[in-house]
Enzyme design. Structure first.
Site, PDB file in Angstrom:
ATOM      1  N   ASN A  10       0.870  -1.185   0.000  1.00  0.00           N
ATOM      2  CA  ASN A  10       0.000   0.000   0.000  1.00  0.00           C
ATOM      3  C   ASN A  10       0.904   1.231   0.000  1.00  0.00           C
ATOM      4  O   ASN A  10       1.541   1.532   1.011  1.00  0.00           O
ATOM      5  CB  ASN A  10      -0.878  -0.054   1.269  1.00  0.00           C
ATOM      6  CG  ASN A  10      -1.676   1.219   1.474  1.00  0.00           C
ATOM      7  OD1 ASN A  10      -1.759   2.072   0.586  1.00  0.00           O
ATOM      8  ND2 ASN A  10      -2.265   1.356   2.651  1.00  0.00           N
ATOM      9  N   LYS A  12       0.130   4.279  -0.209  1.00  0.00           N
ATOM     10  CA  LYS A  12      -0.508   5.439   0.449  1.00  0.00           C
ATOM     11  C   LYS A  12      -0.328   6.702  -0.387  1.00  0.00           C
ATOM     12  O   LYS A  12      -0.294   6.640  -1.609  1.00  0.00           O
ATOM     13  CB  LYS A  12       0.046   5.607   1.869  1.00  0.00           C
ATOM     14  CG  LYS A  12      -0.106   4.341   2.695  1.00  0.00           C
ATOM     15  CD  LYS A  12       0.083   4.571   4.163  1.00  0.00           C
ATOM     16  CE  LYS A  12       0.034   3.242   4.876  1.00  0.00           C
ATOM     17  NZ  LYS A  12       0.071   3.365   6.311  1.00  0.00           N
ATOM     18  N   HIS A  95      -9.386   0.641   5.350  1.00  0.00           N
ATOM     19  CA  HIS A  95      -8.070   0.853   5.971  1.00  0.00           C
ATOM     20  C   HIS A  95      -8.249   1.726   7.216  1.00  0.00           C
ATOM     21  O   HIS A  95      -9.102   2.612   7.243  1.00  0.00           O
ATOM     22  CB  HIS A  95      -7.121   1.523   4.970  1.00  0.00           C
ATOM     23  CG  HIS A  95      -5.712   1.541   5.458  1.00  0.00           C
ATOM     24  ND1 HIS A  95      -5.253   2.481   6.346  1.00  0.00           N
ATOM     25  CD2 HIS A  95      -4.673   0.700   5.233  1.00  0.00           C
ATOM     26  CE1 HIS A  95      -3.983   2.220   6.631  1.00  0.00           C
ATOM     27  NE2 HIS A  95      -3.612   1.149   5.971  1.00  0.00           N
ATOM     28  N   GLU A  97      -6.707   4.167   8.289  1.00  0.00           N
ATOM     29  CA  GLU A  97      -6.628   5.625   8.049  1.00  0.00           C
ATOM     30  C   GLU A  97      -7.957   6.146   7.505  1.00  0.00           C
ATOM     31  O   GLU A  97      -8.361   7.269   7.788  1.00  0.00           O
ATOM     32  CB  GLU A  97      -5.449   5.926   7.110  1.00  0.00           C
ATOM     33  CG  GLU A  97      -4.130   5.749   7.855  1.00  0.00           C
ATOM     34  CD  GLU A  97      -2.973   5.274   7.004  1.00  0.00           C
ATOM     35  OE1 GLU A  97      -3.017   5.402   5.770  1.00  0.00           O
ATOM     36  OE2 GLU A  97      -2.003   4.748   7.597  1.00  0.00           O
ATOM     37  N   GLU A 167      -5.084  -5.532  10.696  1.00  0.00           N
ATOM     38  CA  GLU A 167      -4.077  -4.492  10.918  1.00  0.00           C
ATOM     39  C   GLU A 167      -4.374  -3.783  12.237  1.00  0.00           C
ATOM     40  O   GLU A 167      -5.171  -2.832  12.273  1.00  0.00           O
ATOM     41  CB  GLU A 167      -4.128  -3.471   9.773  1.00  0.00           C
ATOM     42  CG  GLU A 167      -3.853  -4.062   8.414  1.00  0.00           C
ATOM     43  CD  GLU A 167      -3.326  -2.998   7.459  1.00  0.00           C
ATOM     44  OE1 GLU A 167      -2.254  -3.235   6.885  1.00  0.00           O
ATOM     45  OE2 GLU A 167      -3.953  -1.938   7.309  1.00  0.00           O
ATOM     46  N   GLY A 173       2.590   1.770  10.910  1.00  0.00           N
ATOM     47  CA  GLY A 173       3.509   2.892  10.745  1.00  0.00           C
ATOM     48  C   GLY A 173       4.217   3.289  12.027  1.00  0.00           C
ATOM     49  O   GLY A 173       4.819   4.355  12.121  1.00  0.00           O
ATOM     50  N   SER A 213       3.670  -2.585  10.354  1.00  0.00           N
ATOM     51  CA  SER A 213       5.130  -2.586  10.489  1.00  0.00           C
ATOM     52  C   SER A 213       5.768  -3.915  10.070  1.00  0.00           C
ATOM     53  O   SER A 213       6.731  -4.368  10.686  1.00  0.00           O
ATOM     54  CB  SER A 213       5.548  -2.183  11.905  1.00  0.00           C
ATOM     55  OG  SER A 213       5.070  -0.881  12.200  1.00  0.00           O
TER      56      SER A 213
END
Ligand code: PEP
Length: 250
Positions: A10, A12, A95, A97, A167, A173, A213
């Site tokens: 991904n 992003k 996702h 985010e 996730e 991240g 990660s």
């Protein structure tokens, strides 16, 4: 049963078209002959460029999001028809985010999931708990709710085009990875949720990626676990040097 490993990158909101092209070209060369399933999800503006490069290779083209409506007065949104027009084969939905920064709820995500499937796309449906939810002992509940609500109305035959990505939000991240054991426990739990909803066969078949990660140093240990069938990779997918060793693990 043995499920194929599925490794997705991904990208992003990174990369211009020329940067994306450079990475895609490098991946096409280096992943040629790789034995797993691969996908890259560049930003919308790079989809056409990257699509032309990965066409005919063993790398699928994915988008990172899409609108919940097919078309119409939705300024700034990108529709499923527009993605298909660019050769997109799969879309990442839900996702963290999108859920937490852009406040997408399970109902909206479910609408997108059904729309993507109706138009023949594959879906990577992301689920995962916040740190506060994990600390409150709610990780399983949160993942169950996101799975049940995200897949509401999806038929067992359409489920074959759905991959789940667990996730944990606290691992995305941040450099913190769930231990392989902790991740596998959630994957097993979610597989049980799929068994309740769709039966044992469907549960055995569904691919559940881990994301958060993932890097070359931890990928093999994670994917050695019974219920971890691949990885959704953010940061480490931005360079061939860091993505290829994950993609070629095993
Ligand atoms: C992601 O955003 O899906 C992700 C897992 O990111 P990272 O690998 O950087 O944690």
């Amino acid at each position: 049963m043995t499920r194929p490993y599925y490794i997705a990158g991904n990208w992003k909101m990174h990369k211009t078209r020329s940067e994306a092209a450079e990475l895609a070209k490098s991946l096409v060369v280096q992943l040629k002959g790789g034995k797993h399933t691969y996908l890259v999800a560049p930003g919308f503006t790079c989809l056409e460029t990257v699509g032309a490069i990965v066409k005919g290779s063993n790398i699928l083209l994915g988008a990172q999001n899409m609108a919940s409506e097919e078309q119409g007065a939705h300024t700034g949104e990108v529709s499923v028809l527009q993605l298909k027009d660019l050769g997109v084969q799969a879309v990442i939905l839900g996702h963290s985010e999108r859920r937490h920064t852009y406040k997408e709820d399970d109902e909206l995500i479910n609408k997108k999931v059904k729309l993507a499937l109706r138009h023949g796309l594959e879906v990577i449906l992301c689920i995962g708990e916040l740190l506060s939810e994990r600390e409150a002992g709610q990780a399983e509940n949160v993942c169950e709710t996101q799975t049940v609500k995200g897949l509401a109305g999806v038929s067992v035959s359409d489920l074959e085009r759905v991959t789940l990505a667990y996730e944990p939000v606290w691992a995305i991240g941040t450099g913190k990875t769930a231990t392989p054991e902790d991740a596998d426990a959630i994957h097993a739990y979610v597989r049980g949720v799929i068994a309740k909803l769709y039966g044992k066969d469907a549960a055995e078949k569904i691919i559940i990626q881990y994301g958060g990660s993932v890097k070359a140093e931890n990928a093999a240990q994670l994917m050695a676990k019974e219920n971890i069938d691949g990885a959704l990779v953010g940061g480490a997918s931005l360079k061939a040097d860091t993505f290829v060793p994950i993609a070629l693990f095993g």
